[in-house]
Motif scaffolding. Sequence first.
Motif, PDB file in Angstrom:
ATOM      1  N   VAL A   5      84.082   5.999  22.709  1.00  0.00           N
ATOM      2  CA  VAL A   5      83.019   6.028  23.710  1.00  0.00           C
ATOM      3  C   VAL A   5      81.702   6.295  22.996  1.00  0.00           C
ATOM      4  O   VAL A   5      81.566   7.271  22.265  1.00  0.00           O
ATOM      5  N   LEU A   6      80.740   5.381  23.223  1.00  0.00           N
ATOM      6  CA  LEU A   6      79.404   5.525  22.655  1.00  0.00           C
ATOM      7  C   LEU A   6      78.437   5.966  23.746  1.00  0.00           C
ATOM      8  O   LEU A   6      78.582   5.579  24.899  1.00  0.00           O
ATOM      9  N   GLN A  11      75.339   6.187  19.902  1.00  0.00           N
ATOM     10  CA  GLN A  11      75.860   7.318  19.145  1.00  0.00           C
ATOM     11  C   GLN A  11      77.306   7.559  19.560  1.00  0.00           C
ATOM     12  O   GLN A  11      77.610   7.642  20.750  1.00  0.00           O
ATOM     13  N   PRO A  12      78.238   7.671  18.597  1.00  0.00           N
ATOM     14  CA  PRO A  12      79.633   7.971  18.967  1.00  0.00           C
ATOM     15  C   PRO A  12      79.719   9.333  19.643  1.00  0.00           C
ATOM     16  O   PRO A  12      79.159  10.312  19.163  1.00  0.00           O
ATOM     17  N   LEU A  13      80.419   9.378  20.785  1.00  0.00           N
ATOM     18  CA  LEU A  13      80.570  10.641  21.507  1.00  0.00           C
ATOM     19  C   LEU A  13      81.970  11.206  21.385  1.00  0.00           C
ATOM     20  O   LEU A  13      82.151  12.377  21.115  1.00  0.00           O
ATOM     21  N   ASN A  63      72.706   7.846  29.500  1.00  0.00           N
ATOM     22  CA  ASN A  63      72.688   8.645  28.285  1.00  0.00           C
ATOM     23  C   ASN A  63      73.175  10.068  28.577  1.00  0.00           C
ATOM     24  O   ASN A  63      72.851  10.636  29.611  1.00  0.00           O
ATOM     25  N   VAL A  64      73.938  10.628  27.652  1.00  0.00           N
ATOM     26  CA  VAL A  64      74.439  11.990  27.774  1.00  0.00           C
ATOM     27  C   VAL A  64      73.822  12.809  26.647  1.00  0.00           C
ATOM     28  O   VAL A  64      73.866  12.408  25.486  1.00  0.00           O
ATOM     29  N   ARG A  65      73.226  13.935  26.996  1.00  0.00           N
ATOM     30  CA  ARG A  65      72.653  14.816  25.975  1.00  0.00           C
ATOM     31  C   ARG A  65      73.787  15.585  25.307  1.00  0.00           C
ATOM     32  O   ARG A  65      74.605  16.217  25.969  1.00  0.00           O
ATOM     33  N   VAL A  66      73.825  15.521  23.979  1.00  0.00           N
ATOM     34  CA  VAL A  66      74.887  16.176  23.227  1.00  0.00           C
ATOM     35  C   VAL A  66      74.301  17.379  22.491  1.00  0.00           C
ATOM     36  O   VAL A  66      73.448  17.212  21.615  1.00  0.00           O
ATOM     37  N   PRO A  67      74.733  18.582  22.849  1.00  0.00           N
ATOM     38  CA  PRO A  67      74.202  19.758  22.145  1.00  0.00           C
ATOM     39  C   PRO A  67      74.750  19.806  20.720  1.00  0.00           C
ATOM     40  O   PRO A  67      75.867  19.377  20.454  1.00  0.00           O
ATOM     41  N   ARG A  68      73.938  20.310  19.813  1.00  0.00           N
ATOM     42  CA  ARG A  68      74.392  20.458  18.432  1.00  0.00           C
ATOM     43  C   ARG A  68      75.334  21.654  18.359  1.00  0.00           C
ATOM     44  O   ARG A  68      75.016  22.738  18.839  1.00  0.00           O
ATOM     45  N   VAL A  69      76.448  21.437  17.730  1.00  0.00           N
ATOM     46  CA  VAL A  69      77.439  22.484  17.581  1.00  0.00           C
ATOM     47  C   VAL A  69      77.794  22.587  16.103  1.00  0.00           C
ATOM     48  O   VAL A  69      78.052  21.569  15.457  1.00  0.00           O
ATOM     49  N   ALA A  70      77.781  23.785  15.587  1.00  0.00           N
ATOM     50  CA  ALA A  70      78.179  23.979  14.201  1.00  0.00           C
ATOM     51  C   ALA A  70      79.693  23.846  14.108  1.00  0.00           C
ATOM     52  O   ALA A  70      80.427  24.499  14.843  1.00  0.00           O
ATOM     53  N   GLN A 147      77.284  17.402  12.155  1.00  0.00           N
ATOM     54  CA  GLN A 147      77.367  16.466  13.264  1.00  0.00           C
ATOM     55  C   GLN A 147      76.158  15.547  13.278  1.00  0.00           C
ATOM     56  O   GLN A 147      75.867  14.931  14.284  1.00  0.00           O
ATOM     57  N   GLU A 148      75.455  15.441  12.138  1.00  0.00           N
ATOM     58  CA  GLU A 148      74.385  14.459  12.065  1.00  0.00           C
ATOM     59  C   GLU A 148      74.976  13.076  12.324  1.00  0.00           C
ATOM     60  O   GLU A 148      74.392  12.241  12.960  1.00  0.00           O
ATOM     61  N   TYR A 149      76.144  12.858  11.776  1.00  0.00           N
ATOM     62  CA  TYR A 149      76.910  11.654  12.093  1.00  0.00           C
ATOM     63  C   TYR A 149      77.926  12.126  13.120  1.00  0.00           C
ATOM     64  O   TYR A 149      78.967  12.654  12.789  1.00  0.00           O
ATOM     65  N   ALA A 150      77.548  11.998  14.384  1.00  0.00           N
ATOM     66  CA  ALA A 150      78.329  12.599  15.459  1.00  0.00           C
ATOM     67  C   ALA A 150      79.753  12.075  15.502  1.00  0.00           C
ATOM     68  O   ALA A 150      80.610  12.656  16.124  1.00  0.00           O
TER      69      ALA A 150
END
Length: 181
Positions: A5-6, A11-13, A63-70, A147-150
């Motif tokens: 799913v993009l 962006q790959p989700l 579009n879905v906002r993806v939070p950055r996660v460590a 996750q720069e490359y999600a």
Amino acid sequence: MPVLVLNSSLQPLSVIPERRLIVLLSKQKVTFVDERVRTLIEESITARRLELERPVIVQLLANVRVPRVALQATRSNILLRDEETCQYCGKRTRELTLDHIIPRSRGGQSTWENLVACCKPCNGKKGNRLLKEVNMRLLRQPHPLTQEYAGFFLLRYPKLREAYEEFIMSAHGGHAQIMSA
């Protein structure tokens, strides 16, 4: 076959099972990036038998906002980063252990930079010593997965990753640079 799913921005989700694809299609939340695959899926749904032979990529319509996660330095993530390869001898196997480059007994932490995949013979040889003490070297310096490359999870699905990279190359006229994890 898993389904990629993009986001609407390409962006790959996530990778979802076939059943979830049916739900997203019925709710009209996704579109196919390949018309041939759309036809195959529609025929499969009509026949009530979904058997996907080729990778399927769908794009969300919104579009879905993806939070950055460590990402955590877990066993599975370390093995994924190191491509299931011993970082001392280069042996590829699924029976790997994790090794602390600086042993915990000497103050080493369980961090991305201090953990590597290691085969059992190399782990036994190194023990709780430093690399220079046993004349061993790392094949490559460990680094955190970002996750720069999600789509870091695409590493687990080589066929999906290949299909995604081909799609991105064709979408950008063959001039896209694929970022790797």
